[in-house]
Structures are given as C-alpha cells and as structure tokens.
Design an enzyme around this catalytic site. Structure first.
Site, PDB file in Angstrom:
ATOM      1  N   LEU A   1     -13.384 -73.312 -56.473  1.00 46.53           N
ATOM      2  CA  LEU A   1     -14.821 -73.373 -56.699  1.00 46.53           C
ATOM      3  C   LEU A   1     -15.388 -71.983 -56.889  1.00 46.53           C
ATOM      4  CD1 LEU A   1     -15.795 -75.969 -53.965  1.00 46.53           C
ATOM      5  CD2 LEU A   1     -15.515 -76.370 -56.406  1.00 46.53           C
ATOM      6  N   HIS A   2     -16.478 -71.917 -57.573  1.00 50.64           N
ATOM      7  CA  HIS A   2     -17.182 -70.653 -57.754  1.00 50.64           C
ATOM      8  C   HIS A   2     -18.308 -70.633 -56.728  1.00 50.64           C
ATOM      9  CE1 HIS A   2     -15.103 -69.863 -61.520  1.00 50.64           C
ATOM     10  NE2 HIS A   2     -15.238 -71.149 -61.753  1.00 50.64           N
ATOM     11  N   PRO A   3     -18.196 -69.799 -55.701  1.00 54.99           N
ATOM     12  CA  PRO A   3     -19.231 -69.806 -54.663  1.00 54.99           C
ATOM     13  C   PRO A   3     -20.605 -69.482 -55.234  1.00 54.99           C
ATOM     14  CG  PRO A   3     -17.331 -68.521 -53.971  1.00 54.99           C
ATOM     15  CD  PRO A   3     -17.128 -68.858 -55.415  1.00 54.99           C
TER      16      PRO A   3
ATOM     17  N   THR B   1     -19.893 -72.675 -63.300  1.00 51.82           N
ATOM     18  CA  THR B   1     -21.087 -71.858 -63.074  1.00 51.82           C
ATOM     19  C   THR B   1     -21.351 -70.842 -64.185  1.00 51.82           C
ATOM     20  OG1 THR B   1     -19.790 -70.296 -61.767  1.00 51.82           O
ATOM     21  CG2 THR B   1     -20.922 -72.051 -60.569  1.00 51.82           C
TER      22      THR B   1
END
Length: 113
Positions: free
Chosen positions: A45-47, A89
């Site tokens: 995931l892209h924080p 994102t």
C-alpha cells in the site's frame, strides 16, 4: 502461492525462471506456506494521511493545504488524504500538486501568502 508456482512452471514461463526464491522449493505443506507468508509478507500500500486535511483540531492542513499554526508552509502530496483511496495514489497525488500550484499562484496574486 501454489498457483503462482504452477504458472512459473508452465513451458511459456519456465525458461525465464532461474529459481524460486520465495517461498522456496522446500516449502510444500499448508503449514509451511502459512509460516512463510507470515515471515515474508509485506504491504504494498501507499501510505497516506500522515498530514490529513481538514479543519483545525486533529488534522494537519486546511483546505488550502496550509499547515495549521505554521505560516507559509503547505503540504501537497498523498499525506493530506484523510483515507487511503481505493486505487493507486499516483493520479490523486498529481491532482493535489496541480491544485496546490493553482492555490499558491492565486494566493500570490491576492497577497494572501
């Protein structure tokens, strides 16, 4: 993992696979697969959300991306997103940068910087 292993053993791909690194050829049982997954799995995931946007309180930046309580500082990246989007994102981050540029230019024209 078994399915990925089966794919890489097909004639169309086998010539391109030098060796299986993870989980490794010695992993075969359900328990071994589960253990391997627990040891090696990671999130892709892209924080986002480390500088959430919203009204002052529990957020970091306002609707014009200005950091609450800090003059002349803005955040213009995925950090302002209050929640993780359903997709990648990249596009929303580009949009945030474009919108930030527009707001900065508008503020410079009106002297609101």
């Amino acid at each position: 993992m078994r399915l990925a292993r089966a794919f890489t053993r097909q004639p169309a791909l086998a010539a391109y696979v030098a060796e299986e690194i993870v989980p490794g050829p010695d992993i075969n049982t359900d328990a071994e697969f589960a253990s391997s997954i627990r040891r090696t799995a990671s999130s892709n995931l892209h924080p986002v959300g480390t500088c959430r946007m919203g009204p002052a309180g529990d957020t970091v930046v306002n609707a014009r991306l200005r950091v609450h309580g800090v003059g002349r500082l803005r955040v213009a990246d995925a950090a302002i997103m209050p929640t993780v989007p359903a997709g990648n994102t990249n596009a929303p981050s580009i949009m945030i940068g474009e919108k930030a540029a527009d707001m900065i230019l508008a503020d410079a024209r009106t002297g609101a910087i």
